[in-house]
Enzyme design. Sequence first.
Site, PDB file in Angstrom:
ATOM      1  N   LYS A   1       0.799  -1.236   0.000  1.00 46.81           N
ATOM      2  CA  LYS A   1       0.000   0.000   0.000  1.00 46.81           C
ATOM      3  C   LYS A   1       0.830   1.284   0.000  1.00 46.81           C
ATOM      4  CE  LYS A   1      -4.435  -1.627   1.466  1.00 46.81           C
ATOM      5  NZ  LYS A   1      -4.222  -2.949   2.113  1.00 46.81           N
TER       6      LYS A   1
ATOM      7  N   GLU B   1     -10.075   5.783   4.689  1.00 50.12           N
ATOM      8  CA  GLU B   1     -10.588   4.660   5.450  1.00 50.12           C
ATOM      9  C   GLU B   1      -9.488   3.618   5.557  1.00 50.12           C
ATOM     10  OE1 GLU B   1     -10.788   4.888   2.213  1.00 50.12           O
ATOM     11  OE2 GLU B   1     -10.128   2.869   1.611  1.00 50.12           O
TER      12      GLU B   1
ATOM     13  N   SER C   1       1.436  -9.759  -0.976  1.00 52.79           N
ATOM     14  CA  SER C   1       1.127  -8.333  -0.796  1.00 52.79           C
ATOM     15  C   SER C   1       1.606  -7.746   0.526  1.00 52.79           C
ATOM     16  CB  SER C   1      -0.378  -8.120  -0.962  1.00 52.79           C
ATOM     17  OG  SER C   1      -1.099  -8.985  -0.105  1.00 52.79           O
TER      18      SER C   1
HETATM   19  C1  LIG Z   1      -5.106  -4.008   1.936  1.00 53.45           C
HETATM   20  C2  LIG Z   1      -4.428  -5.250   1.659  1.00 53.45           C
HETATM   21  C3  LIG Z   1      -4.888  -6.114   0.656  1.00 53.45           C
HETATM   22  C4  LIG Z   1      -6.152  -5.881  -0.110  1.00 53.45           C
HETATM   23  O1  LIG Z   1      -6.182  -4.707  -0.863  1.00 53.45           O
HETATM   24  P1  LIG Z   1      -6.071  -4.717  -2.428  1.00 53.45           P
HETATM   25  O2  LIG Z   1      -6.407  -3.326  -2.812  1.00 53.45           O
HETATM   26  O3  LIG Z   1      -7.041  -5.709  -2.942  1.00 53.45           O
HETATM   27  O4  LIG Z   1      -4.684  -5.077  -2.752  1.00 53.45           O
HETATM   28  C5  LIG Z   1      -4.155  -7.247   0.389  1.00 53.45           C
HETATM   29  N1  LIG Z   1      -3.038  -7.528   1.075  1.00 53.45           N
HETATM   30  C6  LIG Z   1      -2.570  -6.732   2.045  1.00 53.45           C
HETATM   31  C7  LIG Z   1      -1.328  -7.114   2.774  1.00 53.45           C
HETATM   32  C8  LIG Z   1      -3.246  -5.567   2.368  1.00 53.45           C
HETATM   33  O5  LIG Z   1      -2.778  -4.786   3.329  1.00 53.45           O
END
Ligand SMILES: *Cc1c(COP(=O)(O)O)cnc(C)c1O
Length: 398
Positions: free
Chosen positions: A92, A114, A380
């Site tokens: 992010k 948010e 992610s």
């Molecule tokens: C917020 C988050 C997601 C989900 O958000 P996307 O916009 O779908 O990527 C996935 N993995 C992690 C580690 C997150 O913090």
Amino acid sequence: MGYLDNHPDENGYFGKFGGAYLPPELENEFKKIKQAYLNIRNNHEYINELRRIRKHYQGRPTPVYYAKNLSAMTGGNIYLKREDLNHTGAHKLNHCMAEVLLAKHMGKQKVIAETGAGQHGVALATAAAYFGLECEIHMGEVDIAKEKPNVIRMKILGANVVPVSFGAKTLKEAVDSAFESYLSDPESSIYAIGSVVGPDPFPQMVRDFQSIVGIESKEQFFEMTGNQPDNVVACVGGGSNALGIFSAFIDDENVALHAVEPMGKGTKLGEHAASLTYGSEGVLHGFNSIMLKTEQGEPAPVYSVASGLDYPSVGPEHAHLKDIGRLTAGTADDAQSMEAFFTLSRKEGIIPALESAHAVAYAMELAKQRPHESILVNLSGRGDKDIDFVTEKYGFGE
Ligand SMILES: *Cc1c(COP(=O)(O)O)cnc(C)c1O
């Protein structure tokens, strides 16, 4: 011209999905944001500043790692794009740094957003601290209880955390609450949306800011293997980490794209958040996409063990890519994801975020079915934020 050059169209549509459904008092503000973005995206100074930040502050490029033990265990070939190693522990920050840099260029004093799992809140609070802007984060009380470490991180970073106590007290209500606050002062603040959702231009902006993940991965994967991956897998809440990695491969028709949604506790409405799989067309939070609805047509309650994935809609570009058959929507449920969480931790020494564990669970299944194909997973984020929840559930140390 590649796919990215003409998606979205000039009105912010990906096929029939996207657009900007706004209250009249916000229409002008969103036009200004779009204009500022379109100006800045080709500005060399802006691009160079982002490059410097990514390299020297965030620690990019993050590596691609061949998960040898996971591959041996499943009989396949699994590679991980290590966004867990990005500063703050998730992808992010890629869009937050760029959004706050844009806000600063627009002369804004405050960023509002948010957060679900708290990851977007932490990333935005980090970016706001870096650029010297005020930061206000709206978060559902259910998520506040579940994601304590991130709440504390945001406060340490100087953000104002606003608890949201209505409705289901999770991500959807947090978006409503943040929008409300933004409406009261759109001149000096900006709503920094946390995924490829919301009214135009956010789905495009956030995708473009996240596309660095795909650009790096493609190059790194090629360097390691001399090839393209056969499959790219990512979990989908709103869809930003998925589009970040997918965007580099959309024009490569031999690369299969898999968007993994949370199946939670089961297939009944309210037990999951698999919008692409079970949803239908509808407008929520200012954009047209595929969403989960009740019989009355209202946004349905959603659930996932991963707070960052429980959203009743999905980025409009995902809806479009599914519509044209370019991506496959898959699922992983709570149990499969928890199992993948422990497997990755114990086999590779990498504790994934519960969100990312969904992509890992799906990839492990895929690896068993397609042993001769390569699978690139966008990992992610890291799972440190989830340890309180895991402790409560599994009672380690007690
Ligand atoms: C917020 C988050 C997601 C989900 O958000 P996307 O916009 O779908 O990527 C996935 N993995 C992690 C580690 C997150 O913090």
